[in-house]
Design a protein around this motif. Structure first.
Motif, mmCIF file in Angstrom:
data_model
loop_
_atom_site.group_PDB
_atom_site.id
_atom_site.type_symbol
_atom_site.label_atom_id
_atom_site.label_comp_id
_atom_site.label_asym_id
_atom_site.label_seq_id
_atom_site.Cartn_x
_atom_site.Cartn_y
_atom_site.Cartn_z
ATOM 1 N N LYS B 31 0.838 -1.194 0.000
ATOM 2 C CA LYS B 31 0.000 0.000 0.000
ATOM 3 C C LYS B 31 0.879 1.252 0.000
ATOM 4 N N GLU B 32 1.986 1.167 0.730
ATOM 5 C CA GLU B 32 2.945 2.289 0.703
ATOM 6 C C GLU B 32 3.534 2.424 -0.709
ATOM 7 N N VAL B 33 3.835 1.280 -1.339
ATOM 8 C CA VAL B 33 4.423 1.316 -2.688
ATOM 9 C C VAL B 33 3.487 2.017 -3.677
ATOM 10 N N ILE B 34 2.176 1.688 -3.614
ATOM 11 C CA ILE B 34 1.273 2.252 -4.614
ATOM 12 C C ILE B 34 0.909 3.701 -4.317
ATOM 13 N N ASN B 35 1.452 4.238 -3.223
ATOM 14 C CA ASN B 35 1.279 5.659 -2.968
ATOM 15 C C ASN B 35 2.553 6.455 -3.242
ATOM 16 N N ARG B 36 3.580 5.769 -3.803
ATOM 17 C CA ARG B 36 4.808 6.471 -4.170
ATOM 18 C C ARG B 36 4.606 7.233 -5.477
ATOM 19 N N PRO B 37 5.485 8.214 -5.737
ATOM 20 C CA PRO B 37 5.413 8.877 -7.054
ATOM 21 C C PRO B 37 5.531 7.862 -8.194
ATOM 22 N N ILE B 38 6.448 6.883 -8.067
ATOM 23 C CA ILE B 38 6.525 5.808 -9.058
ATOM 24 C C ILE B 38 6.069 4.533 -8.370
ATOM 25 N N LYS B 39 4.953 3.980 -8.852
ATOM 26 C CA LYS B 39 4.209 2.993 -8.069
ATOM 27 C C LYS B 39 4.525 1.568 -8.476
ATOM 28 N N LYS B 40 5.763 1.296 -8.802
ATOM 29 C CA LYS B 40 6.066 0.021 -9.434
ATOM 30 C C LYS B 40 7.295 -0.608 -8.797
ATOM 31 N N VAL B 41 7.261 -1.917 -8.590
ATOM 32 C CA VAL B 41 8.452 -2.634 -8.121
ATOM 33 C C VAL B 41 8.747 -3.774 -9.095
ATOM 34 N N PRO B 42 10.013 -4.214 -9.174
ATOM 35 C CA PRO B 42 10.374 -5.185 -10.208
ATOM 36 C C PRO B 42 10.228 -6.657 -9.806
ATOM 37 N N SER B 43 9.593 -6.940 -8.673
ATOM 38 C CA SER B 43 9.630 -8.305 -8.121
ATOM 39 C C SER B 43 9.222 -9.401 -9.109
ATOM 40 N N LEU B 44 8.157 -9.180 -9.886
ATOM 41 C CA LEU B 44 7.629 -10.258 -10.729
ATOM 42 C C LEU B 44 7.974 -10.072 -12.209
ATOM 43 N N ARG B 45 9.147 -9.476 -12.458
ATOM 44 C CA ARG B 45 9.428 -9.142 -13.852
ATOM 45 C C ARG B 45 9.660 -10.380 -14.723
ATOM 46 N N ASP B 46 9.921 -11.548 -14.106
ATOM 47 C CA ASP B 46 10.085 -12.754 -14.931
ATOM 48 C C ASP B 46 8.834 -13.628 -14.896
ATOM 49 N N ILE B 47 7.719 -13.064 -14.477
ATOM 50 C CA ILE B 47 6.480 -13.830 -14.358
ATOM 51 C C ILE B 47 5.453 -13.303 -15.366
ATOM 52 N N THR B 48 4.763 -14.232 -16.009
ATOM 53 C CA THR B 48 3.665 -13.847 -16.894
ATOM 54 C C THR B 48 2.357 -14.332 -16.276
ATOM 55 N N VAL B 49 1.389 -13.444 -16.225
ATOM 56 C CA VAL B 49 0.112 -13.784 -15.606
ATOM 57 C C VAL B 49 -0.989 -13.717 -16.661
ATOM 58 N N ALA B 50 -1.845 -14.752 -16.665
ATOM 59 C CA ALA B 50 -3.011 -14.732 -17.547
ATOM 60 C C ALA B 50 -4.251 -14.466 -16.709
ATOM 61 N N ASN B 51 -5.000 -13.455 -17.082
ATOM 62 C CA ASN B 51 -6.275 -13.185 -16.407
ATOM 63 C C ASN B 51 -7.388 -13.809 -17.234
ATOM 64 N N LEU B 52 -7.971 -14.899 -16.728
ATOM 65 C CA LEU B 52 -9.019 -15.591 -17.474
ATOM 66 C C LEU B 52 -10.356 -15.288 -16.834
ATOM 67 N N PHE B 53 -11.157 -14.535 -17.531
ATOM 68 C CA PHE B 53 -12.458 -14.171 -16.968
ATOM 69 C C PHE B 53 -13.569 -14.801 -17.791
ATOM 70 N N PHE B 54 -14.096 -15.905 -17.257
ATOM 71 C CA PHE B 54 -15.197 -16.602 -17.907
ATOM 72 C C PHE B 54 -16.524 -16.012 -17.467
ATOM 73 N N GLU B 55 -16.449 -14.954 -16.686
ATOM 74 C CA GLU B 55 -17.655 -14.286 -16.219
ATOM 75 C C GLU B 55 -17.327 -12.805 -16.166
ATOM 76 N N ASN B 56 -18.320 -11.968 -16.389
ATOM 77 C CA ASN B 56 -18.049 -10.536 -16.454
ATOM 78 C C ASN B 56 -17.487 -9.998 -15.150
ATOM 79 N N SER B 57 -16.603 -9.072 -15.281
ATOM 80 C CA SER B 57 -16.058 -8.408 -14.116
ATOM 81 C C SER B 57 -15.379 -7.148 -14.606
ATOM 82 N N THR B 58 -15.550 -6.073 -13.888
ATOM 83 C CA THR B 58 -14.806 -4.881 -14.240
ATOM 84 C C THR B 58 -13.802 -4.581 -13.158
ATOM 85 N N ARG B 59 -14.298 -4.374 -11.924
ATOM 86 C CA ARG B 59 -13.365 -3.893 -10.897
ATOM 87 C C ARG B 59 -12.361 -4.957 -10.484
ATOM 88 N N THR B 60 -12.788 -6.197 -10.362
ATOM 89 C CA THR B 60 -11.838 -7.225 -9.936
ATOM 90 C C THR B 60 -10.747 -7.399 -10.988
#
Lengths: 182, 313
Positions: B31-60
């Motif tokens: 939460k502190e990170v996402i309130n920084r001027p630059i809100k990004k950290v490199p922890s998962l830079r070698d990870i690819t994530v697939a978001n599979l939404f078989f049902e509607n969703s906007t906010r999630t």
């Protein structure tokens, strides 16, 4: 295991006072300077230095703490710490002179991560490094400190620890524990 | 080094309270990170994530996607409407096709309960459940509990009411499990038709009286009436539901203590919650949304930490 005391409370106090004077020499009234303690153990050195600087008439001193957990280069290589500590930097670092403060400089990897992490708060005009203990000849990266309390020669398996009376130690002291070497 | 006891986030059911606390402690720093001027950290830079939404969703989906990007992961999105699922492909085939493109983590929302568990048994990837039918929605429960802990200091011994459509809600089940694991007391309240029959076997009390419930609780989590999941009428009219189970400023102000108001969104203003309540200082609805990104960052960071390196020295 052999545990040798390198510095006692008196020597640490003298060393910190010298480091504080060197900072004053280079940073004057600290108008454009921000001292950043590196989590976790750099913050104790920061606290001591701030107290000494305040006692020496440096009143408007900007400081903060920086956690580098999310910027480490050994994430997912198992034995790295996962649990982050508090980062608290209330000023924008754009154009500021930043001094990193840590207790022991060893491989240099934490400092590299810190140089990455600090960019999230703006682009400092320069970054310096102050350490209480510099473990010579053990760097894995081309990083050298600007202010050194004490240089120590140690081997890779050794452990250099700084203990503070404020946090459960009998006195302020620096120890060298000899490791088992092949 | 403390780490999660699980390799996937399938539901709150599988988590220990120490896991939940670890997620909270990590989320606090994110939460502190996402309130920084630059809100990004490199922890998962070698990870690819697939978001599979078989049902509607906007906010999630937005929240997950933002969390992934803040962690420097590569992200691909997939929604059922525009996919070959409509052409008859099975879930395992769909996911395995995506994994062949070297994806490390799958975030999935699916209309069928147990879909995330099923996937974790059949494919080789980290699975994060973003809602499976009316079963579980673990990240929502975590962010709700985190938001309560942030506002009240602790969950231990706190009284939480979940009001509304309990029957069709995955948020309700995950919330009940999560809050109980963290030592809170939970009561559900709603029309008898919208409260599942054996809910008390989960160790929660039920009530059909909103005022009495609100007098009892420290926090009220107002759920949305899920018209889309209801194939028959559970109450006579929206107007009657609002009169019985909607909260407005007059009701809120007439209570003995200042309770905290939550809502997982999307809000039906004027139905379960009135506009002045949703926007009052007792409402933490927007804090929930902010915390959602931090919680999802923490979950994916901690799960990724357990994954073997793609390359070995």
């Amino acid at each position: 295991m052999d545990k040798k005391k390198l510095l006692d409370a008196r020597s640490i106090s003298i060393t910190l006072n010298r480091l504080a004077q060197q900072l004053i020499e280079n940073h004057g009234d600290f108008q454009n300077t921000v001292l950043i303690g590196l989590q976790t153990r750099g913050i104790y050195v920061l606290e001591k230095l701030v107290a000494i600087l305040n006692a020496n008439g440096v009143n408007k001193l900007a400081s903060g703490t920086l956690d580098i957990t999310f910027f480490r280069d050994d994430f997912r290589r198992r034995d790295s710490p996962l649990e982050p500590s508090m980062t608290k930097i209330d000023v924008l670092l754009e154009g500021k002179k930043v001094v990193f403060i840590d207790d022991v400089l060893y491989t240099g990897r934490s400092v590299r991560s810190a140089m990455d992490a600090v960019q999230s708060f703006g682009r400092p005009s320069e970054i310096e490094l102050l350490v209480l203990i510099d473990r010579r000849f053990s760097r894995e990266l081309p990083i050298q400190p600007d202010y050194v309390g004490e240089q120590v020669d140690s081997l890779a398996g050794d452990r250099v620890s700084v203990e503070w009376q404020d946090i459960n130690a009998s006195e302020d002291a620096v120890y060298l524990e000899k490791g088992i070497h092949e | 080094m403390s780490e999660l006891s699980v390799n996937h986030l399938l539901g709150i059911k599988y988590l220990q309270s120490s896991d939940i606390q670890l997620i909270f402690d990590t989320a606090k720093q994110f939460k502190e990170v996402i309130n920084r001027p630059i809100k990004k950290v490199p922890s998962l830079r070698d990870i690819t994530v697939a978001n599979l939404f078989f049902e509607n969703s906007t906010r999630t989906r937005l929240s997950f996607e933002l969390a992934e990007k803040r962690l420097s992961a590569d992200v691909i999105n997939f929604s059922a409407a525009s996919s070959s699922v409509s052409k008859g492909e099975t879930l395992i085939d769909t996911v395995n096709n995506i994994l062949s493109m070297k994806v490390d983590m799958v975030v999935m929302r699916h209309p069928k309960p147990g879909a995330a568990y099923f996937l974790s048994q059949n494919v080789d990837s980290i699975i994060v459940n973003a809602g499976d039918g009316a079963h579980e929605h673990p990240t929502q429960a975590l962010l709700d509990a985190f938001s309560i802990q942030e506002r009240l200091g602790s969950l231990e011994g706190k009284k939480i009411a979940i009001v509304g459509d309990i029957l069709h809600s995955r948020v309700a089940l995950s919330n009940i499990l999560c809050l109980q694991k963290m030592g809170a007391e939970v009561r559900v309240c709603g029309p008898s038709t919208l409260i599942p029959k054996h809910i008390e076997s989960l160790g929660v009390k039920q009530s059909f009286n909103l005022r009495e419930t609100l007098e009892w609780c420290d926090v009220a989590n107002m759920l949305r009436v899920q018209h889309e999941r209801q194939d028959l009428k559970y109450f006579p009219s929206i107007r009657e539901y609002t009169q019985q189970y909607g909260i407005d400023k007059a009701l809120l102000d007439s209570l003995g203590q200042k309770i905290v108001i939550m809502h997982p969104g999307p809000i039906n203003r004027g139905v379960e919650i009135s506009t002045d309540v949703a926007d009052s200082d007792q409402s933490i609805i927007l804090n929930q949304v902010e915390n959602g990104v931090a919680i999802r960052m923490a979950v994916m960071y901690l799960l990724a930490a357990k994954k073997e390196m793609n390359f070995k020295a």
